[in-house]
Design an enzyme around this catalytic site. Structure first.
Site, mmCIF file in Angstrom:
data_model
loop_
_atom_site.group_PDB
_atom_site.id
_atom_site.type_symbol
_atom_site.label_atom_id
_atom_site.label_comp_id
_atom_site.label_asym_id
_atom_site.label_seq_id
_atom_site.Cartn_x
_atom_site.Cartn_y
_atom_site.Cartn_z
ATOM 1 N N ASP A 190 42.388 40.225 48.663
ATOM 2 C CA ASP A 190 41.069 39.659 48.365
ATOM 3 C C ASP A 190 41.137 38.167 48.074
ATOM 4 O OD1 ASP A 190 42.446 39.953 46.002
ATOM 5 O OD2 ASP A 190 41.031 41.330 45.069
ATOM 6 N N ASN A 231 37.661 48.816 35.354
ATOM 7 C CA ASN A 231 36.625 49.740 35.844
ATOM 8 C C ASN A 231 37.105 50.531 37.067
ATOM 9 O OD1 ASN A 231 36.651 47.800 37.815
ATOM 10 N ND2 ASN A 231 34.532 47.130 37.548
ATOM 11 N N HIS A 252 38.548 49.169 39.770
ATOM 12 C CA HIS A 252 38.510 48.483 41.066
ATOM 13 C C HIS A 252 39.903 48.240 41.616
ATOM 14 C CE1 HIS A 252 38.222 44.319 38.928
ATOM 15 N NE2 HIS A 252 39.341 44.303 39.590
ATOM 16 N N GLU A 257 34.469 47.243 43.896
ATOM 17 C CA GLU A 257 33.876 47.593 42.602
ATOM 18 C C GLU A 257 33.287 49.006 42.640
ATOM 19 O OE1 GLU A 257 34.458 45.808 40.142
ATOM 20 O OE2 GLU A 257 33.653 43.780 40.206
HETATM 21 C C1 GLP Z 1 41.366 41.278 39.690
HETATM 22 C C2 GLP Z 1 41.906 41.430 41.140
HETATM 23 C C3 GLP Z 1 42.592 42.757 41.335
HETATM 24 C C4 GLP Z 1 43.478 43.030 40.140
HETATM 25 C C5 GLP Z 1 42.620 43.287 38.938
HETATM 26 C C6 GLP Z 1 43.407 43.496 37.656
HETATM 27 O O1 GLP Z 1 40.009 41.133 39.595
HETATM 28 N N1 GLP Z 1 40.965 41.224 42.170
HETATM 29 O O2 GLP Z 1 43.350 42.711 42.547
HETATM 30 O O3 GLP Z 1 44.258 44.190 40.380
HETATM 31 O O4 GLP Z 1 41.633 42.300 38.772
HETATM 32 O O5 GLP Z 1 43.911 42.306 37.169
HETATM 33 P P1 GLP Z 1 45.032 42.218 36.088
HETATM 34 O O6 GLP Z 1 46.314 42.599 36.775
HETATM 35 O O7 GLP Z 1 45.033 40.793 35.658
HETATM 36 O O8 GLP Z 1 44.684 43.171 34.997
#
Ligand code: GLP
Length: 243
Positions: free
Chosen positions: A67, A136, A138, A143
């Site tokens: 992404d 959540n 994702h 989402e």
């Molecule tokens: C972000 C990214 C995801 C990631 C998630 C968790 O928004 N788009 O790819 O897995 O949030 O992030 P973190 O590893 O900082 O908890």
């Protein structure tokens, strides 16, 4: 699904990096599906260490990222393009021409998504897709929703995601409100999925995603239908799961 329990963040990073390293060793021209977020940072540091020790060769590796924020220039230090260069690509011998991310600088969402879907199609699925997980549920930026979006699409980020990612930006207003993300089918096309999670804050969602019902309201729950998923999580993230 295989669950690998790690002691802590450092151990999770080492164990997950070992799996990616094995993939590169077994298939030097593999397609790595890569992820951003704070969780995989340690894993990338481990891969860099292995490269520096002469144990890994990225010269034939290709990559596709999950992404990218829409509207952030690539040299913005919060763009995922910047993140990948900073944490991995600039430190190993990967050919930058072989690395791919959705292009967040393209204003026309349809064009940006079509372009990225064409790149993903040309690979026909990653050999291994690394994932983190949002609070959540994702994955990438898919989402919670009423249906699974299959292909690369433009997402309106949820309030909770914007707030969770605010810590990386100067203020709430600076967090982009939209992103381009691989869809669920793009992710499920991977031959193997490696999801990393750490910390108590992820314990509830890890339980829900892997042991609750499969539903687009918890996008990661679709992974229960993938035939080759490995979850590498630390004790804290697995604390609500009976193993
Ligand atoms: C972000 C990214 C995801 C990631 C998630 C968790 O928004 N788009 O790819 O897995 O949030 O992030 P973190 O590893 O900082 O908890």
């Amino acid at each position: 699904m295989r669950i690998i329990k790690a002691k802590d963040y450092a151990d999770m990073s080492k164990k997950a990096a070992a799996i990616i390293a094995a993939q590169i060793t077994m298939k030097p021209d593999c397609v790595l599906g890569l992820a951003t977020g704070s969780t995989p940072e340690g894993l990338y540091a481990e891969l860099v260490k292995m490269y520096e020790a002469g144990e890994l060769d990225f010269s034939n590796v290709q990559s596709v990222n999950l992404d990218e924020y829409k509207g952030l220039p690539r040299d913005n230090d919060q763009s995922y393009y910047y993140f990948m260069n900073h944490h991995l690509f600039s430190h190993v011998n990967i050919d930058k021409a072989n690395t791919n991310l959705p292009d967040g600088t393209i204003e026309d969402s349809e064009e940006a998504c079509a372009q990225y879907n064409a790149i993903l199609d040309s690979f026909g699925g990653a050999d291994i897709q690394l994932l983190g997980i949002g609070h959540n549920g994702h994955i990438g930026f898919n989402e919670p929703a009423d249906t699974f979006e299959l292909l690369t699409h433009c997402v309106d980020l949820q309030e909770s995601t914007i707030k969770a990612n605010q810590r990386f930006f100067a203020s709430y207003d600076d967090v982009p409100k939209q992103a381009y993300t691989m869809g669920i089918k793009n992710i499920m096309d991977a031959k193997m999925v490696l999801l990393v999670a750490n910390g108590e804050g992820k314990a509830d969602i890890v339980k829900e995603a892997f042991f609750g019902p499969v539903t687009p309201q918890v996008p990661a729950s679709i992974l229960q239908l993938h035939k080759n998923v490995v979850l590498v999580a630390d004790e804290a993230a697995l604390s609500k799961v009976e193993l």
